[in-house]
Design a protein around this motif. Structure first.
Motif, short mmCIF file in Angstrom:
data_model
loop_
_atom_site.label_atom_id
_atom_site.label_comp_id
_atom_site.label_asym_id
_atom_site.label_seq_id
_atom_site.Cartn_x
_atom_site.Cartn_y
_atom_site.Cartn_z
N PHE A 166 -14.48 -4.60 -13.81
CA PHE A 166 -14.06 -3.32 -13.26
C PHE A 166 -12.96 -3.54 -12.21
CE2 PHE A 166 -16.00 -3.94 -9.10
CZ PHE A 166 -16.87 -4.98 -9.38
N ASP A 167 -12.36 -2.44 -11.79
CA ASP A 167 -11.42 -2.49 -10.66
C ASP A 167 -12.10 -1.81 -9.48
OD1 ASP A 167 -9.62 -3.62 -12.31
OD2 ASP A 167 -8.08 -2.05 -12.12
N ILE A 168 -11.76 -2.28 -8.30
CA ILE A 168 -12.28 -1.60 -7.11
C ILE A 168 -11.14 -1.48 -6.13
CG2 ILE A 168 -13.20 -3.75 -6.12
CD1 ILE A 168 -15.55 -1.99 -5.00
N ARG A 169 -11.07 -0.32 -5.46
CA ARG A 169 -9.94 -0.07 -4.57
C ARG A 169 -10.38 0.03 -3.13
NH1 ARG A 169 -6.80 4.04 -8.61
NH2 ARG A 169 -6.22 2.36 -10.04
N GLY A 170 -9.53 -0.40 -2.27
CA GLY A 170 -9.87 -0.37 -0.86
C GLY A 170 -8.64 -0.45 0.00
N GLU A 171 -8.88 -0.53 1.26
CA GLU A 171 -7.80 -0.55 2.23
C GLU A 171 -7.88 -1.87 3.00
OE1 GLU A 171 -6.01 2.18 2.02
OE2 GLU A 171 -4.86 2.36 3.87
N ASP A 219 -9.33 -7.47 7.13
CA ASP A 219 -10.59 -7.02 6.58
C ASP A 219 -10.28 -6.09 5.41
OD1 ASP A 219 -13.29 -6.75 6.31
OD2 ASP A 219 -13.64 -6.10 8.38
N CYS A 220 -11.27 -5.87 4.53
CA CYS A 220 -11.03 -4.96 3.41
C CYS A 220 -12.18 -3.97 3.30
CB CYS A 220 -10.86 -5.74 2.12
SG CYS A 220 -10.54 -4.67 0.71
N LEU A 221 -11.86 -2.68 3.40
CA LEU A 221 -12.87 -1.63 3.32
C LEU A 221 -12.71 -0.92 1.98
CD1 LEU A 221 -12.19 -0.26 6.91
CD2 LEU A 221 -13.89 -1.96 6.22
N LEU A 222 -13.79 -0.88 1.18
CA LEU A 222 -13.68 -0.36 -0.18
C LEU A 222 -14.04 1.12 -0.27
CD1 LEU A 222 -12.70 -2.56 -1.93
CD2 LEU A 222 -14.33 -3.56 -0.36
N TYR A 223 -13.34 1.84 -1.16
CA TYR A 223 -13.64 3.27 -1.27
C TYR A 223 -13.70 3.83 -2.69
CZ TYR A 223 -8.53 3.42 -1.37
OH TYR A 223 -7.22 3.18 -1.67
N GLN A 224 -13.39 3.01 -3.70
CA GLN A 224 -13.48 3.58 -5.04
C GLN A 224 -13.64 2.51 -6.12
OE1 GLN A 224 -10.04 5.69 -6.49
NE2 GLN A 224 -11.13 6.46 -8.28
N VAL A 225 -14.57 2.75 -7.05
CA VAL A 225 -14.73 1.86 -8.19
C VAL A 225 -14.10 2.54 -9.39
CG1 VAL A 225 -16.40 0.79 -9.77
CG2 VAL A 225 -16.86 0.84 -7.30
N VAL A 226 -13.30 1.79 -10.16
CA VAL A 226 -12.69 2.34 -11.36
C VAL A 226 -13.21 1.53 -12.54
CG1 VAL A 226 -10.53 2.95 -12.50
CG2 VAL A 226 -10.62 2.77 -10.01
N SER A 227 -14.05 2.15 -13.38
CA SER A 227 -14.64 1.40 -14.48
C SER A 227 -14.98 2.33 -15.62
CB SER A 227 -15.93 0.71 -13.98
OG SER A 227 -16.72 0.34 -15.07
#
Ligand code: AMP
Ligand code: ZN
Length: 666
Positions: A166-171, A219-227
């Motif tokens: 999957f892909d996961i998105r963050g800042e 640091d990386c804060l995650l906010y969305q999974v794309v799958s």
């Protein structure tokens, strides 16, 4: 499975677990020392057994890979922008629109803070990290995998999970504390501080040397999974699962049933957000049901199922009482606005930075003006505007000072330089003490028993005028000074004496040449090997040194063309400071591999892998981790990885043995 392999796997698993506790949960499970010993044990085993190499091993986090050009990659799923809203009405309107599209269904929302950094898309396959790409224009971004790997809170191997590929998105964010520390280090090196955490975070992603990225507290804060194969029905559940399998999803996320609850969230965080360790600039409201999200879809530029609410930036109005000017150790002048104290985002603000004369002119700032101050990422707040309606009719623009507030010398401003400088390098008290304070600081001569305040005391009493004078101090001179006990006096003398063994590169850094920070000093020391060679180098020679640019070269030339500096250098040479690299290191240094980029792979017999790498560097070559068109050759030992071999063959890079290499340099 062999015993060694088992140990390696166990160590990796343990380190992963500790990384997770430390960087994601923020609950350290062992001491730093224990962590470092385990890591060292793993690194040694991996070195001896390259056959068990794993690119996602915790040992790979230190970086070292150099990327000259970042590859452009098309996003599998576009990275959209978000629509913005600024009021409760905007949010009500948005909710009504959604309800219209979806019909009579129960809606649920998630509220998350909008983290202010650089967005990133991470790809995982079969539970392992494979790739990281920046947002770019939303369709295509830059692949920054090597740099992202160094961020400890991003898991490289996932725990047992239901998503797998999957892909996961963050800042990617730079927490405020780390940002401040980075700036202190920079200022110590005489460089201007970075303006704000957001730009510094996004700039970090595009650094060429991943080891440099590893040193930044990102640091990386995650906010969305794309799958496509997401088994969960809601955004919230998916993110909770992401936390369980190793990702850092801030626990500030909240489920809301209606707009009133959303407003409650916004109001609560409008102030509380300033207590968070990183910057936020709003809230992102999302429709929770993934089915509903699908149904709503996207407009030309953003999802219909999400809305960003921007916080009003925290502003206060106050009066400008005075502009004062500070002198730095390099002579740079920084104007400071002294304000009528006012409360801003929970703290009392008395001062604001003005950066330079242009800034004052741009704001058309006048004494006693009513000004608007805002808190950005900067260490101190800034003035963003003037209420001209409130201005006295006879007010006049601020005249920037023409002379140094400290020593009275006329200020200079070089072409293209935003700042004014006091050129009285050797007579301006603040510059003198500033330079001595830099000289004794921890990363420079690291003199125990002597602090910034003692430097001022010694200077005020006429005992020192420059760093060389330190080496002529006697205990008898110190004893009569205010608050100077016998013990502190001897400690100071002992500390100064001990600094004579500090290596050349640190001494070079300690001299305080503008733009010559720790890393540059190390490069120069390695290249020139002693101060005399460096002093003789001309501009062309300097800029031909790897990573030495025009700005640095000019600064070095001007430093050594100053007679006062040369006198100081001759004096400390006489006192026995290290002004050359250690002889034993020097003996093996040649330029035989100058300009060569070399990859080392496999197990060796005559030299250890580390000895081999050191030997390459001692002979002027450069070691990199991965094979590319730029690779000059590969030194292959036993068990060179098959994929490396294949890549070398396709690129036509030649492979030599350990013995070939030794013949080459001997
Ligand atoms: P904008 O750049 O203003 O269009 O906003 C979109 C960006 O907000 C995304 O690319 C993300 O990088 C960023 N962002 C920060 N926090 C969040 C969040 N919690 N959910 C979604 N996007 C976020
Ligand atoms: Zn001055």
């Amino acid at each position: 499975m062999t015993e060694v392999e088992k140990t390696i796997i166990t160590l990796r698993e343990e380190l992963r677990q500790h990384n997770y506790s430390y960087y994601v949960l923020d609950e350290p499970s062992i001491t730093d020392f224990e962590f470092d010993s385990k890591l060292k044990e793993l690194q040694e085993l991996e070195l001896k057994h390259p056959e068990y190499f794993d690119e996602n091993s915790p040992s790979q986090r230190v970086g070292g890979e150099i990327t000259k050009n970042f590859k452009t990659v098309t996003h599998k799923n576009r990275m959209y922008s978000l629509d913005n809203s600024y009021s409760k009405e905007d949010i009500l309107e948005w909710e009504a629109r959604i309800q219209r599209i979806l019909g009579d269904v129960d809606l649920e929302f998630t509220c998350e803070l909008k983290y202010d950094g650089a967005s990133i898309n991470l790809t995982y396959e079969n539970g392992a990290f494979v790739k990281a790409v920046t947002r770019g224009d939303g369709f295509m971004g830059d692949e920054v995998t090597a740099n992202i790997k160094t961020i400890r809170s991003i898991p490289l191997v996932l725990r047992e999970n239901e998503l797998s590929s999957f892909d996961i998105r963050g800042e990617i964010v730079l927490p405020l504390e780390g940002f401040k520390k980075m700036n202190l280090d920079r200022m110590e090196a005489g460089e201007d501080p970075y303006r704000n955490p957001r730009n510094t975070a996004s700039g970090s992603l595009k650094l060429q040397d991943s080891a440099e990225v590893a040193n930044r507290p990102l640091d990386c804060l995650l906010y969305q999974v794309v799958s496509e194969k997401n088994p969960f029905k809601t955004h919230f559940e998916t993110l909770m699962h992401a936390t369980e399998i190793g990702f850092k999803v801030p626990d500030t996320i909240k489920l809301c049933k209606n707009v009133d609850e959303i407003i409650g969230f916004l109001e609560a965080w409008d102030l509380k957000r300033h207590e968070l360790p990183y910057e936020t600039d709003g809230v992102v409201i999302k429709v929770n049901s993934l089915n509903h999200q699908d149904e709503l879809g996207y407009t030309a530029k953003s999802p219909r199922w999400a809305l960003a609410y921007k916080f009003k930036s925290e502003q206060a109005t106050t009066t400008l009482n005075e502009v004062t000017y500070q002198v730095g150790r390099t002579g740079a002048i920084t104007p400071v606005a002294n304000l009528e104290p006012v409360e801003l985002a929970g703290t009392i603000v008395k001062r604001a930075s003005l950066h330079n004369a242009d800034q004052i002119e741009k704001l058309d700032l006048r004494l006693h003006d009513k000004v608007f101050v805002e808190k950005g990422g900067e260490i101190i707040p800034k003035i963003v505007g003037v209420d001209t309606a409130e201005r006295a009719v006879d007010s006049e623009p601020i005249q920037y000072i023409t002379h140094c507030p400290d020593c009275g010398t006329e200020l200079l401003r070089k072409e293209g330089d935003a700042k004014h400088y006091c050129p009285n390098e050797f007579g301006c008290p603040t510059q003198i003490t500033g330079r001595i304070q830099h000289f004794i600081s921890r990363k420079a001569m690291n003199i125990d028993g002597l602090g910034a305040e003692s430097v001022e005391l010694l200077f005020k009493n006429g005992l020192i005028h420059n760093f060389a004078d330190l080496y002529e101090l006697t205990k008898e001179q110190l004893m009569p000074l205010e608050r100077m006990a016998e013990k502190s006096a001897s400690n100071m003398i002992i500390g100064i004496e001990a600094s004579k063994s500090i290596p050349f590169e640190k001494v070079l850094f300690a001299l305080g040449i503008r733009f010559v920070g720790e890393t540059v000093a190390k490069k120069l020391a390695r290249h020139y090997k002693n101060i005399d060679a460096l002093m003789e180098a001309n501009y062309e020679a300097l800029i031909s040194v790897d990573e030495i640019g025009e700005r640095i070269a000019e600064s070095i030339i001007s430093f050594f063309s100053n007679e006062g500096n040369c006198i100081l250098i001759n004096r400390v040479k006489k006192y026995g400071l290290n002004l050359a690299l250690d002889e034993s290191l020097l003996a093996v240094q040649t330029e035989k591999l100058k300009g060569k980029v070399i990859v080392v792979s496999g197990v060796f017999h005559i030299l250890s892998r580390n000895e081999l790498k050191k030997s390459i560097e001692d002979n002027g070559g450069k070691v990199t981790g991965s094979i590319s068109k730029k690779t000059s050759f590969i030194i292959a030992g036993d068990n060179m990885g098959p994929s490396k071999k294949e890549k070398a063959e396709t690129l036509g890079v030649s492979i030599v043995t350990e013995q070939d290499y030794l013949n080459m340099i001997d």
